[in-house]
Design a protein around this motif. Structure first.
Motif, PDB file in Angstrom:
ATOM      1  N   GLY A  17      54.321  15.053  47.504  1.00  0.00           N
ATOM      2  CA  GLY A  17      54.605  16.100  46.522  1.00  0.00           C
ATOM      3  C   GLY A  17      55.025  15.515  45.187  1.00  0.00           C
ATOM      4  N   LEU A  18      55.841  14.458  45.240  1.00  0.00           N
ATOM      5  CA  LEU A  18      56.266  13.786  44.006  1.00  0.00           C
ATOM      6  C   LEU A  18      55.073  13.142  43.310  1.00  0.00           C
ATOM      7  CD1 LEU A  18      58.607  12.926  42.172  1.00  0.00           C
ATOM      8  CD2 LEU A  18      58.853  10.896  43.620  1.00  0.00           C
ATOM      9  N   LEU A  19      54.174  12.539  44.086  1.00  0.00           N
ATOM     10  CA  LEU A  19      52.980  11.920  43.514  1.00  0.00           C
ATOM     11  C   LEU A  19      52.135  12.949  42.762  1.00  0.00           C
ATOM     12  CD1 LEU A  19      50.996   9.458  43.297  1.00  0.00           C
ATOM     13  CD2 LEU A  19      49.915  10.405  45.335  1.00  0.00           C
ATOM     14  N   LEU A  20      51.945  14.124  43.365  1.00  0.00           N
ATOM     15  CA  LEU A  20      51.153  15.160  42.707  1.00  0.00           C
ATOM     16  C   LEU A  20      51.827  15.624  41.410  1.00  0.00           C
ATOM     17  CD1 LEU A  20      50.049  17.299  45.781  1.00  0.00           C
ATOM     18  CD2 LEU A  20      48.685  15.646  44.509  1.00  0.00           C
ATOM     19  N   SER A  21      53.130  15.820  41.462  1.00  0.00           N
ATOM     20  CA  SER A  21      53.853  16.261  40.267  1.00  0.00           C
ATOM     21  C   SER A  21      53.839  15.189  39.179  1.00  0.00           C
ATOM     22  CB  SER A  21      55.296  16.607  40.622  1.00  0.00           C
ATOM     23  OG  SER A  21      55.321  17.690  41.518  1.00  0.00           O
ATOM     24  N   LEU A  22      54.001  13.934  39.565  1.00  0.00           N
ATOM     25  CA  LEU A  22      53.954  12.848  38.583  1.00  0.00           C
ATOM     26  C   LEU A  22      52.555  12.682  37.998  1.00  0.00           C
ATOM     27  CD1 LEU A  22      56.238  10.154  40.249  1.00  0.00           C
ATOM     28  CD2 LEU A  22      56.754  11.597  38.264  1.00  0.00           C
ATOM     29  N   THR A  23      51.532  12.964  38.799  1.00  0.00           N
ATOM     30  CA  THR A  23      50.164  12.914  38.292  1.00  0.00           C
ATOM     31  C   THR A  23      49.962  13.983  37.226  1.00  0.00           C
ATOM     32  OG1 THR A  23      49.349  12.068  40.403  1.00  0.00           O
ATOM     33  CG2 THR A  23      47.732  13.068  38.937  1.00  0.00           C
ATOM     34  N   VAL A  94      37.052  11.056  48.194  1.00  0.00           N
ATOM     35  CA  VAL A  94      36.553  12.389  47.849  1.00  0.00           C
ATOM     36  C   VAL A  94      37.707  13.385  47.825  1.00  0.00           C
ATOM     37  CG1 VAL A  94      35.090  14.301  48.640  1.00  0.00           C
ATOM     38  CG2 VAL A  94      34.210  11.967  48.649  1.00  0.00           C
ATOM     39  N   PHE A  95      38.575  13.315  48.824  1.00  0.00           N
ATOM     40  CA  PHE A  95      39.769  14.167  48.870  1.00  0.00           C
ATOM     41  C   PHE A  95      40.648  13.923  47.644  1.00  0.00           C
ATOM     42  CE2 PHE A  95      44.285  14.450  50.001  1.00  0.00           C
ATOM     43  CZ  PHE A  95      44.380  15.788  50.329  1.00  0.00           C
ATOM     44  N   ASN A  96      40.822  12.659  47.290  1.00  0.00           N
ATOM     45  CA  ASN A  96      41.660  12.304  46.144  1.00  0.00           C
ATOM     46  C   ASN A  96      41.073  12.839  44.842  1.00  0.00           C
ATOM     47  OD1 ASN A  96      43.722  11.140  44.738  1.00  0.00           O
ATOM     48  ND2 ASN A  96      43.238   9.050  45.295  1.00  0.00           N
ATOM     49  N   ILE A  97      39.768  12.734  44.681  1.00  0.00           N
ATOM     50  CA  ILE A  97      39.118  13.278  43.480  1.00  0.00           C
ATOM     51  C   ILE A  97      39.353  14.785  43.405  1.00  0.00           C
ATOM     52  CG2 ILE A  97      36.874  13.770  42.402  1.00  0.00           C
ATOM     53  CD1 ILE A  97      35.966  10.999  43.429  1.00  0.00           C
ATOM     54  N   GLY A  98      39.212  15.476  44.540  1.00  0.00           N
ATOM     55  CA  GLY A  98      39.452  16.920  44.567  1.00  0.00           C
ATOM     56  C   GLY A  98      40.883  17.273  44.211  1.00  0.00           C
ATOM     57  N   CYS A  99      41.842  16.540  44.777  1.00  0.00           N
ATOM     58  CA  CYS A  99      43.263  16.827  44.494  1.00  0.00           C
ATOM     59  C   CYS A  99      43.598  16.597  43.032  1.00  0.00           C
ATOM     60  CB  CYS A  99      44.166  15.957  45.367  1.00  0.00           C
ATOM     61  SG  CYS A  99      44.285  16.529  47.051  1.00  0.00           S
ATOM     62  N   VAL A 100      43.161  15.478  42.495  1.00  0.00           N
ATOM     63  CA  VAL A 100      43.458  15.192  41.082  1.00  0.00           C
ATOM     64  C   VAL A 100      42.717  16.171  40.186  1.00  0.00           C
ATOM     65  CG1 VAL A 100      43.295  13.449  39.261  1.00  0.00           C
ATOM     66  CG2 VAL A 100      44.027  12.784  41.542  1.00  0.00           C
ATOM     67  N   GLY A 101      41.497  16.553  40.572  1.00  0.00           N
ATOM     68  CA  GLY A 101      40.767  17.561  39.799  1.00  0.00           C
ATOM     69  C   GLY A 101      41.489  18.896  39.791  1.00  0.00           C
ATOM     70  N   LEU A 102      42.055  19.297  40.942  1.00  0.00           N
ATOM     71  CA  LEU A 102      42.832  20.541  40.992  1.00  0.00           C
ATOM     72  C   LEU A 102      44.087  20.446  40.135  1.00  0.00           C
ATOM     73  CD1 LEU A 102      42.548  21.557  44.750  1.00  0.00           C
ATOM     74  CD2 LEU A 102      41.602  22.755  42.781  1.00  0.00           C
ATOM     75  N   PHE A 104      44.380  18.611  37.480  1.00  0.00           N
ATOM     76  CA  PHE A 104      43.890  18.629  36.101  1.00  0.00           C
ATOM     77  C   PHE A 104      43.525  20.041  35.661  1.00  0.00           C
ATOM     78  CE2 PHE A 104      40.337  18.123  33.093  1.00  0.00           C
ATOM     79  CZ  PHE A 104      40.978  17.383  32.115  1.00  0.00           C
ATOM     80  N   GLU A 105      42.842  20.790  36.523  1.00  0.00           N
ATOM     81  CA  GLU A 105      42.364  22.119  36.165  1.00  0.00           C
ATOM     82  C   GLU A 105      43.421  23.209  36.317  1.00  0.00           C
ATOM     83  OE1 GLU A 105      39.489  23.115  34.830  1.00  0.00           O
ATOM     84  OE2 GLU A 105      38.809  21.041  34.717  1.00  0.00           O
ATOM     85  N   ILE A 106      44.277  23.121  37.352  1.00  0.00           N
ATOM     86  CA  ILE A 106      45.213  24.216  37.632  1.00  0.00           C
ATOM     87  C   ILE A 106      46.643  23.710  37.607  1.00  0.00           C
ATOM     88  CG2 ILE A 106      45.835  26.039  39.254  1.00  0.00           C
ATOM     89  CD1 ILE A 106      42.874  25.887  40.208  1.00  0.00           C
ATOM     90  N   SER A 107      47.105  23.118  38.721  1.00  0.00           N
ATOM     91  CA  SER A 107      48.470  22.577  38.766  1.00  0.00           C
ATOM     92  C   SER A 107      48.652  21.735  40.014  1.00  0.00           C
ATOM     93  CB  SER A 107      49.505  23.703  38.758  1.00  0.00           C
ATOM     94  OG  SER A 107      49.541  24.349  40.003  1.00  0.00           O
ATOM     95  N   SER A 108      49.720  20.940  40.011  1.00  0.00           N
ATOM     96  CA  SER A 108      50.019  20.121  41.182  1.00  0.00           C
ATOM     97  C   SER A 108      50.448  20.996  42.358  1.00  0.00           C
ATOM     98  CB  SER A 108      51.109  19.100  40.856  1.00  0.00           C
ATOM     99  OG  SER A 108      52.297  19.742  40.451  1.00  0.00           O
ATOM    100  N   LEU A 109      51.091  22.107  42.077  1.00  0.00           N
ATOM    101  CA  LEU A 109      51.497  23.013  43.148  1.00  0.00           C
ATOM    102  C   LEU A 109      50.278  23.594  43.872  1.00  0.00           C
ATOM    103  CD1 LEU A 109      53.756  24.500  44.632  1.00  0.00           C
ATOM    104  CD2 LEU A 109      53.618  26.283  42.896  1.00  0.00           C
ATOM    105  N   PHE A 110      49.265  23.999  43.110  1.00  0.00           N
ATOM    106  CA  PHE A 110      48.052  24.534  43.713  1.00  0.00           C
ATOM    107  C   PHE A 110      47.331  23.449  44.515  1.00  0.00           C
ATOM    108  CE2 PHE A 110      43.508  25.660  43.589  1.00  0.00           C
ATOM    109  CZ  PHE A 110      43.580  26.881  44.245  1.00  0.00           C
ATOM    110  N   SER A 111      47.272  22.242  43.982  1.00  0.00           N
ATOM    111  CA  SER A 111      46.645  21.132  44.692  1.00  0.00           C
ATOM    112  C   SER A 111      47.352  20.875  46.020  1.00  0.00           C
ATOM    113  CB  SER A 111      46.677  19.873  43.825  1.00  0.00           C
ATOM    114  OG  SER A 111      46.101  18.797  44.500  1.00  0.00           O
ATOM    115  N   ASN A 112      48.670  20.926  46.004  1.00  0.00           N
ATOM    116  CA  ASN A 112      49.432  20.724  47.235  1.00  0.00           C
ATOM    117  C   ASN A 112      49.194  21.867  48.223  1.00  0.00           C
ATOM    118  OD1 ASN A 112      51.127  19.370  48.949  1.00  0.00           O
ATOM    119  ND2 ASN A 112      52.996  20.009  47.937  1.00  0.00           N
ATOM    120  N   ALA A 113      49.118  23.102  47.727  1.00  0.00           N
ATOM    121  CA  ALA A 113      48.875  24.253  48.606  1.00  0.00           C
ATOM    122  C   ALA A 113      47.510  24.145  49.278  1.00  0.00           C
ATOM    123  CB  ALA A 113      48.980  25.554  47.819  1.00  0.00           C
TER     124      ALA A 113
END
Length: 182
Positions: A17-23, A94-102, A104-113
């Motif tokens: 979760g911290l990684l996504l928020s820091l990204t 592929v999963f990582n590209i999708g998560c970082v893309g989410l 970038f486009e929406i938010s880290s919270l949405f990517s985590n959800a």
């Protein structure tokens, strides 16, 4: 051992979760670009750091000596072992590209959800295709993952409803002001 496993699992979840928020923070404060190259740069830099940390741990612990033995003992043979590792690595990228893309486009919270929503799929597929037993821990984790996603979607619904009400009130006030002036 269960306590240590629980603490490690909790720490891993917090770290992810911290990684996504820091990204997301890095996108806003450091990268400041909005294109596919920025996403790929972010993934490459994170992967380089993760690879270095993993290799350091592998060699520092001495487990690199056991890799050949593990490959020899793999039921399906050496080639399948290597192919499994390659396809796992590709799948994670592929999963990582999708998560970082989410992010970038929406938010880290949405990517985590979305990531959490995918978690119950693996145990369900294991039960269906490999005839594994659905035990209590798998069922609880399945329920918690789905519950977390539904909670996120419901909160988004409430926020959207509140925004619509605020927009209507703003439009009504603006129309009234126009009528008074006109």
């Amino acid at each position: 051992m269960y306590v240590i496993g629980f603490i490690c699992t909790l720490g891993a979840s917090l770290g992810y979760g911290l990684l996504l928020s820091l990204t997301q923070l890095a996108f806003k404060k450091v990268v400041k670009r909005e294109n596919f190259k920025a996403i790929m740069d972010m993934i490459i830099y994170q992967s380089i750091v993760a690879t270095c940390a993993t290799l350091l741990g592998l060699f520092a612990s001495g487990e690199w000596n056991d890799i050949n033995k593990e490959m020899q003992e793999y039921e399906m043979g050496k080639a399948s072992y290597v192919l499994d590792l390659i396809f796992i690595a590709i799948s994670w990228k592929v999963f990582n590209i999708g998560c970082v893309g989410l992010i970038f486009e929406i938010s880290s919270l949405f990517s985590n959800a979305i990531s959490v929503l995918g978690l119950p799929i693996v145990p369900i597929l294991a039960v269906v295709f490999f005839n594994e037993k659905m035990n209590g821990i798998k069922a609880i984790s399945l329920v918690l993952a789905v519950w977390g996603f539904i909670s996120y979607v419901y909160q988004q619904y409430l926020d959207e409803s509140e925004n619509k009400i605020e927009n209507r009130n703003t439009l009504n006030v603006t129309k009234e002001e126009c009528n008074i002036r006109g």
